[in-house]
Scaffold this motif. Structure first.
Motif, PDB file in Angstrom:
ATOM      1  N   LEU A   7      76.676  59.376 -39.325  1.00 34.75           N
ATOM      2  CA  LEU A   7      75.260  59.197 -39.094  1.00 34.75           C
ATOM      3  C   LEU A   7      74.543  58.193 -40.264  1.00 34.75           C
ATOM      4  O   LEU A   7      74.928  58.471 -41.531  1.00 34.75           O
ATOM      5  CB  LEU A   7      74.544  60.529 -39.286  1.00 34.75           C
ATOM      6  N   LEU A   8      74.011  57.008 -39.668  1.00 30.23           N
ATOM      7  CA  LEU A   8      73.472  56.283 -40.490  1.00 30.23           C
ATOM      8  C   LEU A   8      71.830  56.489 -40.643  1.00 30.23           C
ATOM      9  O   LEU A   8      71.425  56.650 -39.422  1.00 30.23           O
ATOM     10  CB  LEU A   8      73.555  54.842 -40.247  1.00 30.23           C
ATOM     11  N   ILE A   9      71.221  56.117 -41.610  1.00 26.41           N
ATOM     12  CA  ILE A   9      69.645  56.683 -41.810  1.00 26.41           C
ATOM     13  C   ILE A   9      69.055  55.268 -42.224  1.00 26.41           C
ATOM     14  O   ILE A   9      69.594  54.800 -43.201  1.00 26.41           O
ATOM     15  CB  ILE A   9      69.475  57.454 -42.723  1.00 26.41           C
ATOM     16  N   LEU A  10      68.463  54.738 -41.459  1.00 26.04           N
ATOM     17  CA  LEU A  10      67.514  53.477 -41.692  1.00 26.04           C
ATOM     18  C   LEU A  10      66.195  53.643 -41.773  1.00 26.04           C
ATOM     19  O   LEU A  10      65.481  53.556 -40.617  1.00 26.04           O
ATOM     20  CB  LEU A  10      68.064  52.363 -41.015  1.00 26.04           C
ATOM     21  N   SER A  11      65.351  54.283 -42.870  1.00 26.13           N
ATOM     22  CA  SER A  11      64.056  54.513 -42.828  1.00 26.13           C
ATOM     23  C   SER A  11      63.552  54.294 -44.165  1.00 26.13           C
ATOM     24  O   SER A  11      64.386  54.382 -45.070  1.00 26.13           O
ATOM     25  CB  SER A  11      63.949  55.999 -42.430  1.00 26.13           C
ATOM     26  N   LYS A  12      62.454  54.008 -44.417  1.00 25.01           N
ATOM     27  CA  LYS A  12      61.563  54.093 -45.605  1.00 25.01           C
ATOM     28  C   LYS A  12      61.509  55.567 -46.042  1.00 25.01           C
ATOM     29  O   LYS A  12      61.474  55.613 -47.336  1.00 25.01           O
ATOM     30  CB  LYS A  12      60.299  53.254 -45.385  1.00 25.01           C
ATOM     31  N   PHE A  13      61.839  56.495 -45.263  1.00 22.88           N
ATOM     32  CA  PHE A  13      61.890  57.796 -45.988  1.00 22.88           C
ATOM     33  C   PHE A  13      63.357  58.355 -45.974  1.00 22.88           C
ATOM     34  O   PHE A  13      63.697  59.382 -45.783  1.00 22.88           O
ATOM     35  CB  PHE A  13      61.183  58.878 -45.159  1.00 22.88           C
TER      36      PHE A  13
END
Lengths: 314, 314
Positions: free
Chosen positions: A12-18
């Motif tokens: 899983l890749l997370i791309l978020s400002k959070f």
């Protein structure tokens, strides 16, 4: 306790400002067979991406193995662009924004009816001001778009005794909509409204739907609220209506260009409030819950919730 | 078609700032056996008075034959004064203010949560301001007084996912109140509230119930709203809490002295909004309906709705 063979683990890749907050929340959920990639490692072999569409779209060509993208937003327009791949399952965020959006809409409706800003001015002059208040009861609200968010707004408007009109492509699913309109009945839908609220996603069919013809159907006491997307509005037509006072005012949360640049005429348009795309924030705890439920489905091979139709655009 | 003997006709005196409108509305209703006295005629032999308590109280000694007074307001404190006669049936106005009061309370709660005034300041600077919004969901509201109005406010708070506490003498009638408190449990009731709303009538028991001890129980993020009566508030204590920022703010609709005089410290108290007793106006059409229903009961000798207990004060 079979530990062999090691099951295939999804990456899983997370791309978020959070991202940091989501990393913690998903780690704490101890999801089976899921490897959450650390920031900065090579991500080209990830299966799943979770994050904001505007952050995901630029790196999409570098993620050849992605099978599923879960958006943290309802609006996924950056991922719908013509040049991008559409050979994966895209799910958007639903079910978490309706309540917040209802609070936004009802809050600004009551600001208007209760003449709150007017009373604030009287207070500055220490003036006892008994100007009669308005009421939502008996007023008519028109919702452009009645999906999962629109249904919640309809429910809140109904709660306060408003008559609710809905304009949709074909759906007539909400019990809180008193009258549905479709297709060519757009002007009939708009005629006589006290409040017009745009909740439509950004698609080709919604482009400039709020134009001079539609605005001309609204009575002068009507207030326009845009919590959908900026593309729905013909900006020149709206500014003209506001300047001419043929509209009581506007509450604008979304724009063609965001952030809305300083100097833009919207900032100083008469009776216009700018809310900087804050109407329905993505609270990580709630957003994570939707991802977690969808991950369980993904892992078990069941259909995912809230799949986006790339053709239709929502 | 028996027209003899002429039945006894009741004489109605209207004392209201909307007297002309009420005269028209009640004339149009063609109520049987009712003579509506014209303005300025001798009224000393009237049976029924309909109007505002503050206008009725001064002339009450000159109305020896009055049998029933219907107030156009919920609050009847001018008619409860010790020196006045209490030998008639007094009915107040109920069932028409709850919806308006809910709109008022929810409107100001959302003004606060959505940071509407803060965003207005950012707009003046043409500044895109994505300050995170709050939400009503999960917040706790405490209602001082849960009668017909409080029940409607509780229902609206419940609708938006708030936890609702109610403080009453003994009643536990509203299904929308999650936790009831009585008597000596006032401080427990106030402890940890996000919102404290006073809806109590002006009686001896409600005198200065919002005092320094109660205010000290509220957390610093709490907002106080007074839509009941001014007598409920220890003004010095409230001003001290606001100045000390031990309270997030106040929305004050009612006062010991109305109109609130220019120069009064409330006008300029920190984070305080003054709404000049406009929270639940008496719309003549709705008010008339209550009178008409009660008149039918009176004429048929049935018990009247909304009788006030002079002892209890409501």
């Amino acid at each position: 306790m079979s530990t062999f063979p090691i099951p295939h683990s999804s990456k899983l890749l997370i791309l978020s400002k959070f991202a940091a907050e989501y990393h913690s929340l998903l780690t704490a959920a101890e999801l089976p067979n899921l490897e959450i990639l650390a920031q900065g490692v090579s991500v080209s072999n990830c299966d799943i991406v979770f994050g904001e569409p505007s952050l995901i779209a630029p790196v999409l060509p570098d993620l050849p193995t992605v099978k599923w993208i879960q958006s943290t937003f309802a609006g996924v327009d950056p991922l719908l662009a013509a040049g991008l791949r559409h050979d994966y399952t895209l799910t958007n965020m639903r079910g978490v924004f309706g309540g917040l959006m209802s609070e936004f809409v009802i809050g600004y409706l009551l600001l208007h009816e209760r003449k709150i800003l007017h009373r604030l001015e009287s207070q500055k002059n220490q003036q006892w001001d008994t100007t009669l208040t308005g009421t939502l009861r008996g007023k008519t609200i028109g919702l452009l778009g009645v999906g999962s968010i629109g249904t919640e707004v309809a429910k809140a408007a109904h709660f306060f005794g408003m008559t609710v009109r809905g304009y949709t492509r074909e759906s007539e699913a909400s019990e809180y909509v008193d009258h549905y309109f479709h297709g060519a009945n757009l002007l009939a839908f708009a005629s006589g409204l006290d409040y017009l609220v745009n909740i439509l996603p950004n698609t080709r069919a919604t482009q400039r739907i709020v134009n001079s013809a539609l605005l001309a159907c609204l009575p002068p006491q009507a207030l326009f609220i845009n919590v959908g997307r900026g593309n729905a509005v013909d900006q020149t037509a709206l500014l003209q209506a506001l300047e001419a006072r043929s509209l009581a005012g506007a509450v604008l949360d979304v724009f063609d260009q965001e952030p809305l640049p300083a100097g833009h005429p919207y900032w100083v348009a008469p009776n216009t409030l700018i809310t900087s795309h804050t109407s329905a924030p993505s609270f990580p705890v709630e957003i994570s819950r939707v991802f977690i439920e969808n991950y369980r489905r993904y892992e078990q091979g069941r259909p995912l919730n809230y799949q986006v139709n790339f053709e239709r655009g929502y």
